[in-house]
Design a protein around this motif. Structure first.
Motif, PDB file in Angstrom:
ATOM      1  N   PRO A  65      44.064  43.241  43.437  1.00  0.00           N
ATOM      2  CA  PRO A  65      42.647  43.468  43.752  1.00  0.00           C
ATOM      3  C   PRO A  65      42.055  44.563  42.845  1.00  0.00           C
ATOM      4  O   PRO A  65      42.669  45.611  42.621  1.00  0.00           O
ATOM      5  CB  PRO A  65      42.677  43.925  45.209  1.00  0.00           C
ATOM      6  CG  PRO A  65      43.923  43.308  45.763  1.00  0.00           C
ATOM      7  CD  PRO A  65      44.912  43.325  44.627  1.00  0.00           C
ATOM      8  N   GLY A  66      40.882  44.263  42.282  1.00  0.00           N
ATOM      9  CA  GLY A  66      40.194  45.229  41.434  1.00  0.00           C
ATOM     10  C   GLY A  66      40.626  45.219  39.978  1.00  0.00           C
ATOM     11  O   GLY A  66      40.070  45.944  39.162  1.00  0.00           O
ATOM     12  N   GLU A  67      41.618  44.411  39.632  1.00  0.00           N
ATOM     13  CA  GLU A  67      42.088  44.320  38.246  1.00  0.00           C
ATOM     14  C   GLU A  67      41.732  42.947  37.682  1.00  0.00           C
ATOM     15  O   GLU A  67      41.656  41.967  38.414  1.00  0.00           O
ATOM     16  CB  GLU A  67      43.595  44.556  38.170  1.00  0.00           C
ATOM     17  CG  GLU A  67      43.997  45.955  38.594  1.00  0.00           C
ATOM     18  CD  GLU A  67      45.495  46.198  38.508  1.00  0.00           C
ATOM     19  OE1 GLU A  67      46.243  45.300  38.079  1.00  0.00           O
ATOM     20  OE2 GLU A  67      45.918  47.303  38.893  1.00  0.00           O
ATOM     21  N   VAL A  68      41.520  42.886  36.348  1.00  0.00           N
ATOM     22  CA  VAL A  68      41.137  41.616  35.735  1.00  0.00           C
ATOM     23  C   VAL A  68      42.330  40.716  35.448  1.00  0.00           C
ATOM     24  O   VAL A  68      42.173  39.502  35.293  1.00  0.00           O
ATOM     25  CB  VAL A  68      40.319  41.817  34.439  1.00  0.00           C
ATOM     26  CG1 VAL A  68      39.015  42.542  34.731  1.00  0.00           C
ATOM     27  CG2 VAL A  68      41.111  42.532  33.380  1.00  0.00           C
TER      28      VAL A  68
END
Length: 179
Positions: A65-68
């Protein structure tokens, strides 16, 4: 150095050069290479334009979550060797992976004014921090082996095979075998 690569960029690089790449590269591994090759054999067009582009041999893990992207370390390049000369003739200018390339690929790199970079194996989580944006552009059914468009910034690589036919791996062995 910006990607896609120009002929001038490629000619400026020599085996052993350390480079930080920024711009757009495409992920492509075994299954995607096989599918592209079969597409060309049928006389059909590829889903992406290879001209001047760079393939990163990677099958990234799912992102947190929150990372590409998840961990995105290089895979062994030799598995793509039977497809590489054809793709280089189609305009592919660079590849990023790890490990040696076959003599056919080294010769094709020279003939097509292309380049092969190595990324650091075992550093997939660190390398993932240089990937700023990810978009699946072809073969979504292949999962981690789908072709992805990756926007990178200061992605660290070393030139292994330059467009002059030099091989940094072989040069390194020669240097240290005389010690």
């Amino acid at each position: 150095m910006s990607v896609p690569l120009s002929d001038k960029d490629i000619l400026s690089l020599k085996a052993g050069d350390r480079v930080l790449l920024s711009g757009i590269v495409y992920s492509a591994r075994d299954a995607a290479h096989k599918r592209m090759f079969e597409t060309l054999e049928r006389g059909e067009s590829l889903p992406i334009n290879l001209e001047g582009n760079v393939f990163y041999y990677v099958g990234p893990t799912p992102s947190k979550p929150g990372e590409v992207i998840g961990s995105a370390g290089p895979t062994t390049s030799g598995r793509m060797d039977k497809y590489t000369p054809t793709l280089l003739r189609m305009g592919l200018k660079g590849m990023i992976g790890k490990g040696y390339r076959s003599q056919d690929v080294v010769d094709s790199i020279k003939e097509n004014n292309a380049i092969y970079f190595a990324a650091i194996g075992g550093a997939g989580a660190l390398i993932a921090k240089t990937i700023k944006k990810v978009e699946i552009v072809a073969y979504e059914d292949l999962g981690t082996e789908a072709i992805r468009k990756l926007e990178i910034e200061d992605f660290p690589v070393i030139v292994i095979n330059d467009s002059y036919g030099n091989d940094w791996y072989k040069q390194g062995v020669e240097r240290f075998s005389s010690i």
